[in-house]
Motif scaffolding. Structure first.
Motif, PDB file in Angstrom:
ATOM      1  N   GLN A   9       8.153  55.266  63.958  1.00 38.68           N
ATOM      2  CA  GLN A   9       7.150  56.291  63.746  1.00 38.68           C
ATOM      3  C   GLN A   9       7.732  57.698  63.712  1.00 38.68           C
ATOM      4  O   GLN A   9       7.175  58.599  63.071  1.00 38.68           O
ATOM      5  CB  GLN A   9       6.069  56.198  64.827  1.00 38.68           C
ATOM      6  N   ARG A  10       8.845  57.928  64.386  1.00 36.88           N
ATOM      7  CA  ARG A  10       9.408  59.266  64.459  1.00 36.88           C
ATOM      8  C   ARG A  10      10.336  59.578  63.289  1.00 36.88           C
ATOM      9  O   ARG A  10      10.779  60.711  63.142  1.00 36.88           O
ATOM     10  CB  ARG A  10      10.173  59.445  65.771  1.00 36.88           C
ATOM     11  N   LEU A  11      10.619  58.597  62.456  1.00 39.94           N
ATOM     12  CA  LEU A  11      11.518  58.797  61.331  1.00 39.94           C
ATOM     13  C   LEU A  11      10.774  59.343  60.126  1.00 39.94           C
ATOM     14  O   LEU A  11       9.581  59.083  59.953  1.00 39.94           O
ATOM     15  CB  LEU A  11      12.186  57.472  60.947  1.00 39.94           C
ATOM     16  N   PRO A  12      11.478  60.115  59.260  1.00 43.00           N
ATOM     17  CA  PRO A  12      10.880  60.493  57.977  1.00 43.00           C
ATOM     18  C   PRO A  12      10.503  59.230  57.207  1.00 43.00           C
ATOM     19  O   PRO A  12      11.107  58.174  57.381  1.00 43.00           O
ATOM     20  CB  PRO A  12      12.012  61.264  57.284  1.00 43.00           C
ATOM     21  N   ARG A  13       9.538  59.348  56.300  1.00 47.02           N
ATOM     22  CA  ARG A  13       8.996  58.162  55.644  1.00 47.02           C
ATOM     23  C   ARG A  13      10.046  57.423  54.811  1.00 47.02           C
ATOM     24  O   ARG A  13      10.072  56.195  54.776  1.00 47.02           O
ATOM     25  CB  ARG A  13       7.789  58.565  54.790  1.00 47.02           C
ATOM     26  N   HIS A  14      10.917  58.161  54.134  1.00 48.91           N
ATOM     27  CA  HIS A  14      11.957  57.489  53.349  1.00 48.91           C
ATOM     28  C   HIS A  14      12.948  56.762  54.251  1.00 48.91           C
ATOM     29  O   HIS A  14      13.471  55.694  53.911  1.00 48.91           O
ATOM     30  CB  HIS A  14      12.686  58.493  52.446  1.00 48.91           C
ATOM     31  N   GLU A  15      13.197  57.305  55.457  1.00 50.33           N
ATOM     32  CA  GLU A  15      14.126  56.668  56.380  1.00 50.33           C
ATOM     33  C   GLU A  15      13.511  55.425  57.014  1.00 50.33           C
ATOM     34  O   GLU A  15      14.232  54.493  57.391  1.00 50.33           O
ATOM     35  CB  GLU A  15      14.553  57.665  57.467  1.00 50.33           C
ATOM     36  N   VAL A  16      12.186  55.392  57.123  1.00 49.88           N
ATOM     37  CA  VAL A  16      11.518  54.174  57.603  1.00 49.88           C
ATOM     38  C   VAL A  16      11.864  53.005  56.694  1.00 49.88           C
ATOM     39  O   VAL A  16      12.200  51.906  57.150  1.00 49.88           O
ATOM     40  CB  VAL A  16       9.983  54.380  57.655  1.00 49.88           C
ATOM     41  N   VAL A  17      11.816  53.248  55.388  1.00 49.11           N
ATOM     42  CA  VAL A  17      12.115  52.192  54.415  1.00 49.11           C
ATOM     43  C   VAL A  17      13.584  51.806  54.470  1.00 49.11           C
ATOM     44  O   VAL A  17      13.936  50.619  54.544  1.00 49.11           O
ATOM     45  CB  VAL A  17      11.748  52.646  52.988  1.00 49.11           C
ATOM     46  N   SER A  18      14.469  52.798  54.448  1.00 48.48           N
ATOM     47  CA  SER A  18      15.903  52.486  54.447  1.00 48.48           C
ATOM     48  C   SER A  18      16.324  51.798  55.737  1.00 48.48           C
ATOM     49  O   SER A  18      17.137  50.864  55.724  1.00 48.48           O
ATOM     50  CB  SER A  18      16.731  53.756  54.211  1.00 48.48           C
ATOM     51  N   GLN A  19      15.749  52.200  56.878  1.00 46.27           N
ATOM     52  CA  GLN A  19      16.096  51.551  58.139  1.00 46.27           C
ATOM     53  C   GLN A  19      15.603  50.111  58.171  1.00 46.27           C
ATOM     54  O   GLN A  19      16.292  49.213  58.680  1.00 46.27           O
ATOM     55  CB  GLN A  19      15.520  52.331  59.321  1.00 46.27           C
ATOM     56  N   LEU A  57      16.187  54.170  48.579  1.00 50.95           N
ATOM     57  CA  LEU A  57      17.155  53.314  47.888  1.00 50.95           C
ATOM     58  C   LEU A  57      18.422  54.083  47.533  1.00 50.95           C
ATOM     59  O   LEU A  57      19.531  53.541  47.597  1.00 50.95           O
ATOM     60  CB  LEU A  57      16.523  52.710  46.642  1.00 50.95           C
ATOM     61  N   GLN A  58      18.272  55.356  47.170  1.00 54.84           N
ATOM     62  CA  GLN A  58      19.440  56.174  46.866  1.00 54.84           C
ATOM     63  C   GLN A  58      20.321  56.347  48.106  1.00 54.84           C
ATOM     64  O   GLN A  58      21.551  56.335  48.019  1.00 54.84           O
ATOM     65  CB  GLN A  58      18.996  57.541  46.343  1.00 54.84           C
ATOM     66  N   THR A  59      19.682  56.498  49.272  1.00 54.26           N
ATOM     67  CA  THR A  59      20.434  56.614  50.524  1.00 54.26           C
ATOM     68  C   THR A  59      21.254  55.362  50.783  1.00 54.26           C
ATOM     69  O   THR A  59      22.450  55.421  51.107  1.00 54.26           O
ATOM     70  CB  THR A  59      19.477  56.856  51.706  1.00 54.26           C
ATOM     71  N   LEU A  60      20.628  54.199  50.620  1.00 54.73           N
ATOM     72  CA  LEU A  60      21.320  52.932  50.857  1.00 54.73           C
ATOM     73  C   LEU A  60      22.430  52.700  49.836  1.00 54.73           C
ATOM     74  O   LEU A  60      23.488  52.160  50.157  1.00 54.73           O
ATOM     75  CB  LEU A  60      20.312  51.783  50.820  1.00 54.73           C
ATOM     76  N   GLU A  61      22.184  53.132  48.600  1.00 60.38           N
ATOM     77  CA  GLU A  61      23.206  52.979  47.568  1.00 60.38           C
ATOM     78  C   GLU A  61      24.418  53.855  47.875  1.00 60.38           C
ATOM     79  O   GLU A  61      25.566  53.428  47.711  1.00 60.38           O
ATOM     80  CB  GLU A  61      22.618  53.324  46.202  1.00 60.38           C
ATOM     81  N   SER A  62      24.185  55.069  48.346  1.00 60.11           N
ATOM     82  CA  SER A  62      25.286  55.969  48.680  1.00 60.11           C
ATOM     83  C   SER A  62      26.086  55.458  49.875  1.00 60.11           C
ATOM     84  O   SER A  62      27.275  55.748  50.010  1.00 60.11           O
ATOM     85  CB  SER A  62      24.746  57.374  48.972  1.00 60.11           C
ATOM     86  N   GLY A 272      21.965  52.733  62.261  1.00 66.05           N
ATOM     87  CA  GLY A 272      21.405  52.829  60.937  1.00 66.05           C
ATOM     88  C   GLY A 272      22.381  53.301  59.876  1.00 66.05           C
ATOM     89  O   GLY A 272      21.992  53.638  58.768  1.00 66.05           O
ATOM     90  N   GLN A 273      23.675  53.361  60.178  1.00 67.16           N
ATOM     91  CA  GLN A 273      24.637  53.870  59.215  1.00 67.16           C
ATOM     92  C   GLN A 273      25.679  52.818  58.895  1.00 67.16           C
ATOM     93  O   GLN A 273      26.092  52.043  59.746  1.00 67.16           O
ATOM     94  CB  GLN A 273      25.336  55.127  59.766  1.00 67.16           C
ATOM     95  N   SER A 274      26.123  52.802  57.663  1.00 68.87           N
ATOM     96  CA  SER A 274      27.214  51.938  57.239  1.00 68.87           C
ATOM     97  C   SER A 274      28.464  52.781  57.073  1.00 68.87           C
ATOM     98  O   SER A 274      28.393  53.942  56.678  1.00 68.87           O
ATOM     99  CB  SER A 274      26.873  51.268  55.900  1.00 68.87           C
ATOM    100  N   HIS A 275      29.611  52.209  57.405  1.00 68.80           N
ATOM    101  CA  HIS A 275      30.873  52.937  57.299  1.00 68.80           C
ATOM    102  C   HIS A 275      31.730  52.396  56.164  1.00 68.80           C
ATOM    103  O   HIS A 275      32.923  52.568  56.151  1.00 68.80           O
ATOM    104  CB  HIS A 275      31.643  52.866  58.625  1.00 68.80           C
TER     105      HIS A 275
END
Length: 276
Positions: A9-19, A57-62, A272-275
């Motif tokens: 709930q505390r995440l931005p809406r686009h980050e809810v999806v990517s997470q 999706l752009q976040t996950l692709e990057s 929530g991050q990939s390296h």
């Protein structure tokens, strides 16, 4: 598919999806090559705009977690990492070389009487006292492997009082006692996880795991320890590369020297991050 909005709930809406997608990948519900839900499905599930979905999706692709095909949709990328294992290494070296933060949890450390099979591997008498060490091996805080290691009493005494969650057997014996590990014998097979192993690795009972049995030796062919390591199959695979030298193998073309023996690690997701 259930919406994960209540969990973030505390995440931005686009980050809810990517997470949510990261968690689906990390859990194995979306494996490598799997197609993600369509943009329309994500819009409906999370009650968001198409622009917000595309930003996620752009976040996950990057991050290298997914790739997109024009007209077909988005797919989970092959983000396994490679490094060489031609020389003998320990878990921390393997994982660190792959850019993953290693850690361990000691689950058992005590003396026990060696079974017939364990005694044979350690070069000791059956029912002789040895030490058993069980550790859960983690990458970025996620279970990757479970080790069960048997150590002859002489070498085990050198480990007394050491922090075996932070230090490795290799490090202690080689760096501090000048006892080199010069050779290893491996047996690799696929087995089904029993209830205990499945609980440690956070997988289903009877799910396949990669089992590696290794005996490590020091000088004079003296066994230092025998270990059974069980990898989650969604965390690591092995790649074997052989190279033929015609000048050396002309009379024995089947004798192909080892050029590379590499574990390919799946990058566990941390915060929530990939390296990759």
């Amino acid at each position: 598919m259930q919406s994960g909005t209540s969990r973030y709930q505390r995440l931005p809406r686009h980050e809810v999806v990517s997470q949510w997608i990261r968690n689906e990948i990390d859990s194995g519900r979306l494996g490598i090559g799997a197609q993600l839900p369509s943009e329309k499905e994500l819009q409906k599930t999370f009650n968001i705009s198409r622009i917000t979905v595309r930003r996620a999706l752009q976040t996950l692709e990057s991050e290298g977690l997914i790739y997109r095909k024009q007209g077909l949709g988005s797919f989970v990328a092959d983000f396994r990492l490679r490094h060489g294992l031609v020389r003998l290494t320990d878990f921390s070296e393997d994982i660190s070389s792959a850019g993953i933060e290693p850690s361990s949890k000691v689950l058992f450390y005590a003396q026990e009487n060696a079974s017939k099979d364990i005694a044979k591997e350690l070069g000791i008498e059956e029912r002789s006292v040895c030490v058993r060490l069980d550790r859960l091996r983690l990458g970025n805080g996620k279970p990757i492997a479970f080790d069960r290691t048997w150590i002859p009493l002489y070498y085990a005494r050198l480990l007394d009082g050491r922090d075996l969650e932070r230090e490795t057997i290799y490090q202690i014996l080689q760096r501090e006692y000048k006892i080199p590990v010069i050779r290893g014998r491996y047996l690799i097979e696929a087995v089904n996880a029993d209830r205990e192993l499945a609980s440690y690795l956070e997988i289903k009972e009877n799910q396949a795991v990669l089992a590696i049995h290794r005996t490590s030796f020091t000088v004079s062919d003296q066994p230092i320890y025998f270990q059974k390591r069980f990898y989650r199959c969604d965390r690591v695979i092995y790649e074997l590369e052989l190279e033929r030298d015609p000048s050396k193998n002309f009379h024995n073309p089947s004798a192909l020297p080892l050029r590379q023996f590499s574990p390919l690690f799946v990058q566990p997701i941390k915060n929530g991050q990939s390296h990759c």
